[in-house]
Design a protein around this motif. Structure first.
Motif, PDB file in Angstrom:
ATOM      1  N   VAL A  11     -20.912 -11.163  -3.143  1.00 42.56           N
ATOM      2  CA  VAL A  11     -20.373 -10.403  -4.268  1.00 42.56           C
ATOM      3  C   VAL A  11     -19.390  -9.390  -3.707  1.00 42.56           C
ATOM      4  N   VAL A  12     -18.162  -9.377  -4.223  1.00 49.31           N
ATOM      5  CA  VAL A  12     -17.122  -8.505  -3.684  1.00 49.31           C
ATOM      6  C   VAL A  12     -16.430  -7.753  -4.820  1.00 49.31           C
ATOM      7  N   GLY A  13     -15.728  -6.690  -4.437  1.00 49.01           N
ATOM      8  CA  GLY A  13     -15.003  -5.876  -5.400  1.00 49.01           C
ATOM      9  C   GLY A  13     -13.511  -5.961  -5.190  1.00 49.01           C
ATOM     10  N   ALA A  14     -12.762  -5.772  -6.286  1.00 48.03           N
ATOM     11  CA  ALA A  14     -11.298  -5.815  -6.239  1.00 48.03           C
ATOM     12  C   ALA A  14     -10.727  -4.774  -7.191  1.00 48.03           C
ATOM     13  N   PRO A  15      -9.920  -3.838  -6.701  1.00 49.35           N
ATOM     14  CA  PRO A  15      -9.286  -2.893  -7.611  1.00 49.35           C
ATOM     15  C   PRO A  15      -8.157  -3.568  -8.396  1.00 49.35           C
ATOM     16  N   SER A  16      -8.044  -3.211  -9.664  1.00 51.16           N
ATOM     17  CA  SER A  16      -6.922  -3.662 -10.481  1.00 51.16           C
ATOM     18  C   SER A  16      -5.831  -2.605 -10.429  1.00 51.16           C
ATOM     19  N   ILE A  17      -4.666  -2.984  -9.962  1.00 53.66           N
ATOM     20  CA  ILE A  17      -3.600  -1.993  -9.823  1.00 53.66           C
ATOM     21  C   ILE A  17      -3.056  -1.527 -11.164  1.00 53.66           C
ATOM     22  N   LEU A  18      -3.447  -2.196 -12.253  1.00 53.38           N
ATOM     23  CA  LEU A  18      -2.972  -1.798 -13.575  1.00 53.38           C
ATOM     24  C   LEU A  18      -3.295  -0.333 -13.866  1.00 53.38           C
ATOM     25  N   SER A  19      -4.396   0.151 -13.319  1.00 45.17           N
ATOM     26  CA  SER A  19      -4.817   1.535 -13.571  1.00 45.17           C
ATOM     27  C   SER A  19      -4.458   2.486 -12.437  1.00 45.17           C
ATOM     28  N   ALA A  20      -3.791   1.974 -11.414  1.00 46.61           N
ATOM     29  CA  ALA A  20      -3.436   2.809 -10.268  1.00 46.61           C
ATOM     30  C   ALA A  20      -2.166   3.612 -10.533  1.00 46.61           C
ATOM     31  N   ASP A  21      -1.909   4.571  -9.671  1.00 44.29           N
ATOM     32  CA  ASP A  21      -0.670   5.354  -9.720  1.00 44.29           C
ATOM     33  C   ASP A  21       0.411   4.539  -9.015  1.00 44.29           C
ATOM     34  N   PHE A  22       1.347   3.990  -9.768  1.00 46.50           N
ATOM     35  CA  PHE A  22       2.349   3.094  -9.197  1.00 46.50           C
ATOM     36  C   PHE A  22       3.289   3.805  -8.231  1.00 46.50           C
ATOM     37  N   HIS A  24       2.310   5.655  -5.929  1.00 51.48           N
ATOM     38  CA  HIS A  24       1.612   5.691  -4.640  1.00 51.48           C
ATOM     39  C   HIS A  24       0.709   4.467  -4.520  1.00 51.48           C
ATOM     40  N   LEU A  25       1.265   3.293  -4.825  1.00 54.19           N
ATOM     41  CA  LEU A  25       0.454   2.094  -4.973  1.00 54.19           C
ATOM     42  C   LEU A  25      -0.271   1.709  -3.687  1.00 54.19           C
ATOM     43  N   ALA A  26       0.419   1.726  -2.571  1.00 55.04           N
ATOM     44  CA  ALA A  26      -0.222   1.345  -1.310  1.00 55.04           C
ATOM     45  C   ALA A  26      -1.372   2.285  -0.978  1.00 55.04           C
ATOM     46  N   ASP A  27      -1.186   3.583  -1.218  1.00 58.87           N
ATOM     47  CA  ASP A  27      -2.250   4.544  -0.953  1.00 58.87           C
ATOM     48  C   ASP A  27      -3.436   4.322  -1.890  1.00 58.87           C
ATOM     49  N   GLU A  28      -3.157   3.995  -3.136  1.00 65.31           N
ATOM     50  CA  GLU A  28      -4.225   3.743  -4.103  1.00 65.31           C
ATOM     51  C   GLU A  28      -5.062   2.535  -3.683  1.00 65.31           C
ATOM     52  N   VAL A  29      -4.410   1.490  -3.210  1.00 69.74           N
ATOM     53  CA  VAL A  29      -5.120   0.303  -2.741  1.00 69.74           C
ATOM     54  C   VAL A  29      -5.941   0.635  -1.498  1.00 69.74           C
ATOM     55  N   GLU A  30      -5.367   1.415  -0.603  1.00 71.05           N
ATOM     56  CA  GLU A  30      -6.076   1.790   0.623  1.00 71.05           C
ATOM     57  C   GLU A  30      -7.337   2.590   0.301  1.00 71.05           C
ATOM     58  N   ARG A  31      -7.270   3.456  -0.689  1.00 70.96           N
ATOM     59  CA  ARG A  31      -8.457   4.228  -1.059  1.00 70.96           C
ATOM     60  C   ARG A  31      -9.565   3.304  -1.551  1.00 70.96           C
ATOM     61  N   ALA A  32      -9.212   2.313  -2.344  1.00 72.84           N
ATOM     62  CA  ALA A  32     -10.225   1.359  -2.816  1.00 72.84           C
ATOM     63  C   ALA A  32     -10.746   0.515  -1.662  1.00 72.84           C
ATOM     64  N   ALA A  58       8.762  -8.702  -6.855  1.00 72.47           N
ATOM     65  CA  ALA A  58       9.276  -7.768  -5.855  1.00 72.47           C
ATOM     66  C   ALA A  58       8.221  -6.729  -5.483  1.00 72.47           C
ATOM     67  N   VAL A  59       7.503  -6.225  -6.476  1.00 73.23           N
ATOM     68  CA  VAL A  59       6.434  -5.257  -6.204  1.00 73.23           C
ATOM     69  C   VAL A  59       5.293  -5.943  -5.469  1.00 73.23           C
ATOM     70  N   ALA A  60       5.001  -7.184  -5.854  1.00 76.86           N
ATOM     71  CA  ALA A  60       3.943  -7.930  -5.153  1.00 76.86           C
ATOM     72  C   ALA A  60       4.281  -8.106  -3.684  1.00 76.86           C
ATOM     73  N   ALA A  61       5.534  -8.440  -3.388  1.00 77.33           N
ATOM     74  CA  ALA A  61       5.953  -8.636  -1.999  1.00 77.33           C
ATOM     75  C   ALA A  61       5.807  -7.340  -1.202  1.00 77.33           C
TER      76      ALA A  61
END
Length: 225
Positions: A11-22, A24-32, A58-61
């Motif tokens: 069982v694993v977890g995945a943050p949805s970037i839809l609710s993140a601060d765009f 600072h997206l990379a930092d938001e993902v790193e926190r999760a 482009a954002v995905a890349a």
């Protein structure tokens, strides 16, 4: 990079970037990630299939370059085939499409897999899982939407627990769940057979590491390990 194919019974977890601060997206993902996340859920919306407009290849890349976690793209768009090549080029690990938007689902899944990505199908809340019957041999995972797609922060639809259970009865395919997933609802989905817990507002409403960890631990406790 095979994520779902190597998931086993974890069982694993995945943050949805839809609710993140765009901003600072990379930092938001790193926190999760520090909270134990193993996948990033990347929602793509076109303001046609759903009443919202988000981000594209482009954002995905850029995100793929900025994180060690595999990126899972969920295409909530009317014409997914037109975007799949660009997301493959962006380097995402997996792509799911809405069965309601795929005119030729077999062709669409083959297109995803031909680019080296894992292929998934997402189901809206009222879409019956039986529609997947002939597609199951070509699927690496199924995404069950436990809210109506388009916006974060919606209330969990409890009937989706039974939908997860039904899919697991149909085939031993990994089930990802997205929508209203919290430390309270995650155990319900895991007991039904879900393994990938996508959470957005529940993660980013506070400290992402702490909230992600709470959801993952609640889900794993429901599995008994």
């Amino acid at each position: 990079m095979a994520f779902f194919g190597k998931l086993g019974d974890r069982v694993v977890g995945a943050p949805s970037i839809l609710s993140a601060d765009f901003a600072h997206l990379a930092d938001e993902v790193e926190r999760a990630r520090r909270g134990g996340a193993e996948l990033v859920h990347f929602d793509v919306m076109d303001n046609h299939f759903v009443p919202n407009l988000t981000v594209g290849p482009a954002v995905a890349a850029s995100l793929v370059e900025a994180t060690e976690l595999p990126v899972d793209a969920h295409l909530q768009v009317e014409n997914p085939d037109s975007l799949i090549p660009a997301f493959i080029e962006a380097g995402v690990a997996s792509i799911s499409v809405q069965v309601e938007a795929a005119t030729h689902l077999h062709r669409t899944l083959k297109l995803i897999k031909s680019g080296g990505c894992e292929a998934g199908v997402a189901l809206n809340p009222t879409t019956p899982p039986e529609l997947l019957g002939w597609a199951l041999p070509y699927l690496d995972y199924v995404l069950v939407m436990s809210v109506n797609p388009g916006f974060g922060g919606q209330r969990f639809i409890p009937e989706m627990v039974q939908k997860v259970r039904r899919i697991r009865e149909m085939a031993p395919v990994p089930v990802e769940v997205d929508g209203g997933i919290t430390a309270e609802t995650a155990p319900l989905m895991v007991k039904a057979g879900a393994q990938v817990l996508v959470a957005g507002s529940a993660v980013y409403r506070g400290d992402p590491a702490a909230e992600m960890r709470r959801i993952i631990e609640a889900g794993r406790a429901a599995r008994g390990r």
